[in-house]
Design a protein around this motif. Structure first.
Motif, PDB file in Angstrom:
ATOM      1  N   ASP A 178      22.405 -77.290 -42.384  1.00 33.51           N
ATOM      2  CA  ASP A 178      21.364 -77.690 -43.341  1.00 33.51           C
ATOM      3  C   ASP A 178      20.759 -76.454 -44.010  1.00 33.51           C
ATOM      4  O   ASP A 178      20.504 -76.451 -45.222  1.00 33.51           O
ATOM      5  N   ASP A 231      15.204 -70.580 -44.460  1.00 37.80           N
ATOM      6  CA  ASP A 231      16.566 -71.002 -44.140  1.00 37.80           C
ATOM      7  C   ASP A 231      17.439 -69.821 -43.727  1.00 37.80           C
ATOM      8  O   ASP A 231      18.294 -69.948 -42.847  1.00 37.80           O
ATOM      9  N   GLU A 282      21.364 -78.059 -37.829  1.00 38.93           N
ATOM     10  CA  GLU A 282      20.250 -77.422 -38.525  1.00 38.93           C
ATOM     11  C   GLU A 282      20.670 -76.137 -39.227  1.00 38.93           C
ATOM     12  O   GLU A 282      20.086 -75.760 -40.249  1.00 38.93           O
ATOM     13  N   ARG A 326      29.038 -82.256 -42.572  1.00 39.20           N
ATOM     14  CA  ARG A 326      27.604 -82.586 -42.422  1.00 39.20           C
ATOM     15  C   ARG A 326      27.216 -83.732 -43.349  1.00 39.20           C
ATOM     16  O   ARG A 326      26.483 -84.647 -42.937  1.00 39.20           O
ATOM     17  N   ARG A 327      27.715 -83.726 -44.555  1.00 39.63           N
ATOM     18  CA  ARG A 327      27.389 -84.796 -45.499  1.00 39.63           C
ATOM     19  C   ARG A 327      27.971 -86.135 -45.035  1.00 39.63           C
ATOM     20  O   ARG A 327      27.332 -87.184 -45.188  1.00 39.63           O
TER      21      ARG A 327
END
Length: 208
Positions: A100, A157, A97, A202-203
């Motif tokens: 992200d 964020d 998270e 992450r991707r």
């Protein structure tokens, strides 16, 4: 009697104060670190700088790297080029998270990872009018490495990243990086190369 700095250090010190929001003690530290690197790395190359920093105790490497990045940016603002280098950081466990949130900040701010690494909370521009117009955004003074003046970043964020680094609900200390290296080293910026690695990983995980 206070010591008077000679050029170019006087101008560099003024730039650090104006562009990085550093206090006098931090300015003196940055100048000392850069002067030492210039004096001891001969010839002055990216490889030589990386080797010199790698020989330092671990806790001294990132501060010297940060000081040198500022020196590179300042010289760049004068239309001059000096060698830069990359510090290989130990792996840091960053929750999905948080990665992200990092991706959202990069997308919303139009910054590259290396530019985001240069921003601190002292660059924040407080304006009641802007905050009313954009309640979920935060304005920052853009780093000198980009060709625009303001950075608009998503507040939710940024708060996710701050909660990871400092603890949920904790106050973010003034002058600390928007993206800290880790909760163990929250006053040091995460390197742009580390951000890129985390985003790639992450991707790949999302695509699996």
């Amino acid at each position: 009697m206070a010591r008077t700095r000679s050029e170019p250090w006087k101008t560099f010190a003024e730039w650090l104060t104006a562009q990085r929001g550093l206090n006098p003690a931090s300015v003196s530290t940055y100048l000392t670190q850069v002067r030492r690197m210039l004096a001891e790395v001969t010839p002055l190359t990216a490889e030589g700088l990386a080797e010199w920093v790698a020989a330092l105790p671990t806790h001294h490497r990132s501060p010297h790297r940060t000081a040198w990045r500022c020196y590179v940016a300042w010289r760049g603002s004068l239309g001059e080029t000096v060698p830069d280098f990359v510090v290989v950081e130990p792996a840091v466990e960053v929750p999905p998270e948080v990665v992200d949130a990092l991706m959202a900040v990069l997308n919303g701010s139009r910054l590259k990872p290396r530019d985001l690494a240069m921003l601190t909370w002292s660059h924040r521009i407080r304006s009641e009018a802007k905050e009313r117009a954009f309640p979920n955004k935060v304005f920052f003074k853009a780093p000198v490495t980009v060709d625009f003046d303001l950075v608009l970043a998503p507040l939710p964020d940024l708060l996710v990243i701050a909660a990871w680094a400092y603890g949920d609900g904790a106050e973010v200390p003034e002058g600390t990086p928007l993206v800290p290296r880790s909760p163990a080293e929250p006053t040091l910026p995460m390197a742009g190369t580390t951000m890129q690695r985390l985003i790639r990983e992450r991707r790949r995980a999302l695509a699996a």
